[in-house]
Design an enzyme around this catalytic site. Structure first.
Site, PDB file in Angstrom:
ATOM      1  N   THR A 163      25.434  88.953  15.511  1.00 32.33           N
ATOM      2  CA  THR A 163      24.728  90.200  15.175  1.00 32.33           C
ATOM      3  C   THR A 163      24.788  91.203  16.324  1.00 32.33           C
ATOM      4  OG1 THR A 163      22.613  91.087  14.348  1.00 32.33           O
ATOM      5  CG2 THR A 163      22.473  89.466  16.103  1.00 32.33           C
ATOM      6  N   GLY A 207      16.700  89.085   9.888  1.00 32.57           N
ATOM      7  CA  GLY A 207      15.475  89.877   9.790  1.00 32.57           C
ATOM      8  C   GLY A 207      14.988  90.215  11.184  1.00 32.57           C
TER       9      GLY A 207
HETATM   10  N1  ASP Z   1      17.652  88.854  13.570  1.00 30.73           N
HETATM   11  C1  ASP Z   1      18.415  89.917  14.135  1.00 30.73           C
HETATM   12  C2  ASP Z   1      17.767  90.374  15.401  1.00 30.73           C
HETATM   13  O1  ASP Z   1      16.564  90.490  15.435  1.00 30.73           O
HETATM   14  C3  ASP Z   1      18.621  91.082  13.236  1.00 30.73           C
HETATM   15  C4  ASP Z   1      18.730  90.801  11.753  1.00 30.73           C
HETATM   16  O2  ASP Z   1      19.152  89.749  11.360  1.00 30.73           O
HETATM   17  O3  ASP Z   1      18.371  91.651  10.940  1.00 30.73           O
HETATM   18  O4  ASP Z   1      18.465  90.654  16.332  1.00 30.73           O
END
Ligand code: ASP
Length: 346
Positions: free
Chosen positions: A213, A247
């Site tokens: 990510t 998230g």
């Molecule tokens: N979990 C990821 C983060 O907080 C972002 C996401 O998956 O929406 O970096």
């Protein structure tokens, strides 16, 4: 012994029996035990599931890698490459959302069930495939996690060529965002984030996972989310199952979210129930209420049953095996809809 339909049926029956005890004991259980409704288990292996509709292409690529003789680790890595290399994907790899200083900082991790090994990178810049650097950390070092400049230097030392990750489109959006911010109190954009978390099961019943990510949009430079943290964004327990998260990472990492999902499975929950129970447990402890947590989990157990749940309506996930691939809708625990502008949520 290969995972086959007979073994699945045996596994399900066993789980139901354990689950029935869990139901009596566990006040987080939402409903009587029944088969997963969100997914029809298909024991054609390898089987991959991933977060979000964009995970479908990654799952399909992972199946292809194994068909061409690649290992499951190759499949997880190269499956995730597809999403990392997609410039249209605004939350993973190239084209990812930058931090508040306009730099793309990426987080990724990988985990292998048979040897319970893991590798991870956090806040790495100028690297197109952080999942590959995470794999190198796992395979070439005695460490689990490298961050920032050290992680980048490690990648370069191991033959990775630096890549400019900030696209013109993301640069323009960041400049617009910057103009709107007051100098005193910059706002981190809670609606712009998403992650690919991918889980895989092979014919031997072994489990694998990976996660990648660009994290929370316009985050404070140096912020690392849940995604590269083993047990938060991803966890693989080869005896039980695997789980991954997407998230708002802060609401996952304070609770070791993916580890929690796997523990729920260990105590008899099906994958969907485990995701639901973990979210409910987090909501019970967290100062934010359920509607504001914005967290989602996917889970896959050793028998090939998979499922997912999210706090809000609209979380989707993907699966692929050698016969089929599809996008599924996860169970939602609240009536609220998922953020309209979430990085790639369509
Ligand atoms: N979990 C990821 C983060 O907080 C972002 C996401 O998956 O929406 O970096």
């Amino acid at each position: 012994m290969p995972v086959n339909r007979r073994r699945f049926i045996q596994g399900s029956t066993g789980l139901s029996a354990i689950g029935a005890i869990g139901f009596m004991q566990n006040r987080y259980c939402l409903a009587a035990k029944k088969k997963e409704s969100s997914a029809v288990p298909d024991l054609d292996t390898p089987l991959f599931i991933a977060t979000w509709p964009f995970g479908k292409a990654s799952c399909e690529a992972a199946v292809k890698v194994t068909r061409q003789g690649g290992s499951m680790v190759d499949a997880i890595e190269q499956g995730i490459w597809v999403t990392e290399a997609d410039v249209k994907n605004a939350s993973v790899g190239i084209g990812g959302i930058p931090n508040a200083a306009g730099q793309v900082e990426l987080d990724a991790c990988i985990m292998t069930g048979p040897d319970h090994n893991a590798g991870s990178v956090g806040g790495i810049q100028d690297v197109l495939h952080p999942i590959s650097v995470a794999r190198m950390v796992m395979e070439k070092t005695p460490h689990v996690m490298l961050v920032g400049d050290g992680a980048k230097q490690f990648a370069i030392d191991n033959g990775v060529s630096p890549t400019q990750l900030l696209t013109d489109n993301q640069q323009k959006r960041w400049q617009d965002w910057k103009k709107q911010q007051s100098a005193e109190k910059p706002k981190i954009d809670e609606d712009h984030h998403d992650t690919i978390a991918m889980l895989g099961l092979d014919s031997k019943g072994d489990l694998y996972g990976g996660c990648s990510t660009s994290g929370w949009g316009y985050k404070i430079p140096g912020r690392i989310g849940d995604s590269p943290i083993i047990g938060s964004g991803l966890y693989v327990d080869n005896k039980v199952g695997a789980a991954g998260a997407t998230g708002l990472g802060e609401n996952v990492m304070r609770h070791c979210g993916s580890f929690l999902v796997v523990e729920m499975m260990r105590h008899g929950a099906t994958p969907t129930e485990a995701c639901q129970q973990a979210i409910q447990r987090i909501a019970e402890l967290d100062p934010k209420n359920l509607d504001n947590l914005d967290i989602n989990f996917i889970a896959l157990n050793k028998q090939g049953v998979y499922g997912a749940a999210g706090t809000s309506q609209g979380f989707k996930y993907s699966m692929a095996d050698p016969r089929q691939s599809k996008v599924l809708t996860a169970k939602a625990l609240s009536e609220k809809s998922i953020g309209p502008e979430g990085g790639n949520r369509k």
